[in-house]
Design a protein around this motif. Structure first.
Motif, short mmCIF file in Angstrom:
data_model
loop_
_atom_site.label_atom_id
_atom_site.label_comp_id
_atom_site.label_asym_id
_atom_site.label_seq_id
_atom_site.Cartn_x
_atom_site.Cartn_y
_atom_site.Cartn_z
N THR A 53 82.40 177.34 -5.85
CA THR A 53 81.71 176.08 -6.16
C THR A 53 81.34 175.68 -7.41
O THR A 53 81.60 174.42 -7.83
N ASN A 54 81.29 176.65 -8.24
CA ASN A 54 80.83 176.35 -9.58
C ASN A 54 82.37 175.79 -10.19
O ASN A 54 82.31 174.85 -11.04
N ILE A 55 83.42 176.33 -9.92
CA ILE A 55 84.66 175.90 -10.37
C ILE A 55 84.96 174.50 -10.17
O ILE A 55 85.34 173.73 -10.91
N HIS A 56 84.55 174.16 -8.70
CA HIS A 56 84.82 172.71 -8.28
C HIS A 56 83.85 171.87 -8.97
O HIS A 56 84.16 170.95 -9.50
N ALA A 57 82.46 172.26 -9.38
CA ALA A 57 81.64 171.37 -10.22
C ALA A 57 82.18 171.24 -11.59
O ALA A 57 81.94 170.15 -11.90
N LEU A 58 82.73 172.42 -12.15
CA LEU A 58 83.19 171.90 -13.69
C LEU A 58 84.51 171.16 -13.61
O LEU A 58 84.65 170.47 -14.54
#
Length: 116
Positions: A53-58
């Protein structure tokens, strides 16, 4: 009550032979290892999901920043072009092409001024 005693209470020794202590400690080790692996496995799925999820947000943030930067550059280029056109109109050179002055010509002109 220690954790080891708690684990032993789940698997009481089944025989009273001389092999019982090593068999019991082996069972306890297997049980505690199995419990620890289950704990790690259950928290691992959440950690991997959070990471994804954090990779997608970045990635979304980077795409947005690229889009904004492109718009800013386009607006800046347009403003610079307009400034150059306004400068040429002010100088009266808009339709004329200027002749390039080389370094040799500049030095020749300066030498004539200095000689006088």
């Amino acid at each position: 009550v220690s954790a080891l005693e708690t684990l032993r209470s789940f698997h009481p020794p089944t025989s009273t032979s001389t092999d019982a202590p090593s068999l019991s400690s082996s069972n306890v080790l297997q049980s505690s290892t199995s419990h620890r692996v289950q704990q790690i496995t259950s928290s691992l799925e959440f950690s991997v999901d959070k990471f994804a999820t954090n990779i997608h947000a970045l990635n979304a943030l980077k795409d947005g920043a690229d889009r904004v930067a492109g718009e800013v550059l386009a607006i800046s280029a347009e403003a610079l072009e307009e400034r150059e056109r306004a400068g040429r109109r002010r100088d009266g050179d808009e339709g004329e092409e200027k002749e390039e002055v080389g370094m040799r010509d500049v030095l020749r002109g300066l030498s004539r001024v200095v000689d006088r």
